[in-house]
Design an enzyme around this catalytic site. Structure first.
Site, PDB file in Angstrom:
ATOM      1  CE1 TYR A 248      12.588  18.732   0.823  1.00 44.80           C
ATOM      2  CE2 TYR A 248      14.250  18.128   2.433  1.00 44.80           C
ATOM      3  CZ  TYR A 248      13.401  19.060   1.889  1.00 44.80           C
ATOM      4  OH  TYR A 248      13.368  20.328   2.408  1.00 44.80           O
TER       5      TYR A 248
ATOM      6  CE  LYS B 206       0.059  24.444  -8.125  1.00 35.78           C
ATOM      7  NZ  LYS B 206      -0.853  25.551  -7.863  1.00 35.78           N
TER       8      LYS B 206
ATOM      9  CG  ASP C 282      -1.585  27.218  -5.165  1.00 40.83           C
ATOM     10  OD1 ASP C 282      -2.138  26.204  -4.704  1.00 40.83           O
ATOM     11  OD2 ASP C 282      -1.770  27.604  -6.338  1.00 40.83           O
TER      12      ASP C 282
ATOM     13  CG  ASP D 278      11.516  21.615   4.606  1.00 44.10           C
ATOM     14  OD1 ASP D 278      11.532  21.908   5.816  1.00 44.10           O
ATOM     15  OD2 ASP D 278      12.484  21.799   3.851  1.00 44.10           O
TER      16      ASP D 278
END
Ligand code: NAD
Length: 360
Positions: A124, A191, A225, A249
């Site tokens: 972002y 991740k 995930d 987000d």
């Protein structure tokens, strides 16, 4: 005590939601000195910008604001007014509680999760290079040289900065929030198995910060995930979650969905000494001026603001009134009825009035 608060009316359904939320907050009995300001696409013609300096000045002066949604304008040079506001005021932490209220139509009961999202960096950061541009080619060559890896020449590039400094302040924010609210656990979500250096750094800092809260708040790590699946299967085992910007987000919408959808999802953005409260949802332009959408998310953001201002009794009174109105299921907007075209659904304003009445 009178609280000086900036009220940003926003655009789309924003002004309708702002008006109702102001009435409801005034009805709590807490004294506000409102500075009502406009931002968003509706004022671009008049002001030349969707985010006038006077809006920023008002927030900087009052230190507390409640903001209705703002449309992301196309072609004004602003990627997003909301992102610009967070950056300009260094509102580094985004807090999004997701809680089920009795009467809200959701597949899940007893959801009580809090997403703490880093607000200033990650993908972002807005550092992007367009496909085919000379600077993009330069960046691709430099990366190929340093990484000894090949990037296709027709690639666009987005940069993902994750710093030790910003990771530490968001993770500390999450732990401090957990301590203050009597919460038991902070889960760091990334991740890092793939992004070993950026997300790996976020984990590394998490482990360091967690040492300072040992015995008070538990710390654990999950991959994004796996976290998505676990939240759908067993949300009750999670508590406070802290995430870099993009994952935060996405996960906060997932949590909002578990708790009953965007109509009831509040939020707050926090800097060192400034707080801006806003609903998770956007400006829903197709419903503009129709007195139709649910004011609950912005009103619950107002409850968060009352807590922040130390007006705990008023916050509890207002939250109880919202709960009562939702549970009764009579004076609620279309999205809270069993059928979306239910003729007994009330408008934004009427739901606000029912909440005021329920406060007694
Ligand atoms: P949105 O949240 O505005 O609306 C998506 C759909 O969700 C709506 O069509 C409506 O069906 C439903 N919805 C949203 N809020 C609701 C409410 N209060 N009550 C009942 N139903 C509601 O998302 P979008 O259409 O993707 O975005 C519209 C604009 O808002 C975009 O320009 C986007 O960038 C912007 N946006 C702003 C914010 C913000 O101000 N913080 C947040 C998200 C999106």
């Amino acid at each position: 005590m009178v609280h000086n608060v900036t009220l940003i009316r926003g655009d789309g359904v924003g002004p309708e939601l702002a008006a109702v939320t102001k009435d409801v907050l005034d009805a709590t009995g807490v004294k506000f000195n409102w500075d009502i300001v406009d931002a968003g696409v509706d004022i671009v013609e008049k002001e030349g910008t969707p985010l006038p300096q006077k809006v920023l000045d008002s927030i900087k002066k009052n230190k507390v604001a409640i903001k209705a949604p703002i449309t992301t304008p196309i072609g004004t040079g602003f990627r997003s007014v909301n992102v610009a506001l967070r950056k300009k005021l260094d509102l580094f932490a985004c807090l999004r509680p997701a809680k089920t209220y009795p009467g809200v139509r959701t597949k899940y009961q007893n959801i009580d999760l809090v997403v703490v999202r880093e607000n200033t960096e990650d993908l972002y950061a807005g550092i992007e290079f367009e496909v085919g541009k000379p600077e993009t080619k330069n960046i691709i060559s430099a990366i190929e040289k340093e990484s000894k890896k090949t990037i296709l020449k027709d690639s666009a590039i987005s940069i993902k900065p994750i710093s030790r400094t910003n990771s530490e302040r968001i993770i500390r924010f999450a732990f401090d929030y957990a301590v203050k609210e009597g919460r038991k656990k902070v889960t760091s979500v990334t991740k890092a198995n793939i992004m070993k250096f950026t997300d790996g750094l976020f984990y590394e800092v998490g482990r360091e910060v967690a040492k300072d809260y040992k015995g008070k708040v538990e710390y654990e790590e999950r991959l994004i995930d796996n976290m998505c699946m676990q939240l759908v299967q067993k949300p009750e085992i999670y508590d406070v979650m802290v995430l870099p910007n993009l994952y935060g987000d996405i996960l906060s919408d997932l949590c909002a969905g578990l708790a009953g959808g965007l109509g009831v999802a509040p939020g707050g953005n926090f800097g060192k000494d400034i707080a801006v409260f806003e609903a998770v949802h956007g400006s829903a332009p197709k419903y503009k001026g129709m007195n139709k959408v649910n004011p609950t998310a912005l009103i619950l953001s107002g409850v968060m603001m009352l807590h922040y201002l130390g007006e705990i009794e008023a916050a509890k009174k207002l939250e109880a009134a919202v709960t009562k109105v939702i549970k009764e299921g009579k004076s609620v907007t279309y999205d809270m009825k069993p059928q979306r075209d239910d003729p007994t659904a009330v408008g934004t304003k009427e739901m606000g009035q029912a909440i005021i009445k329920a406060m007694g």
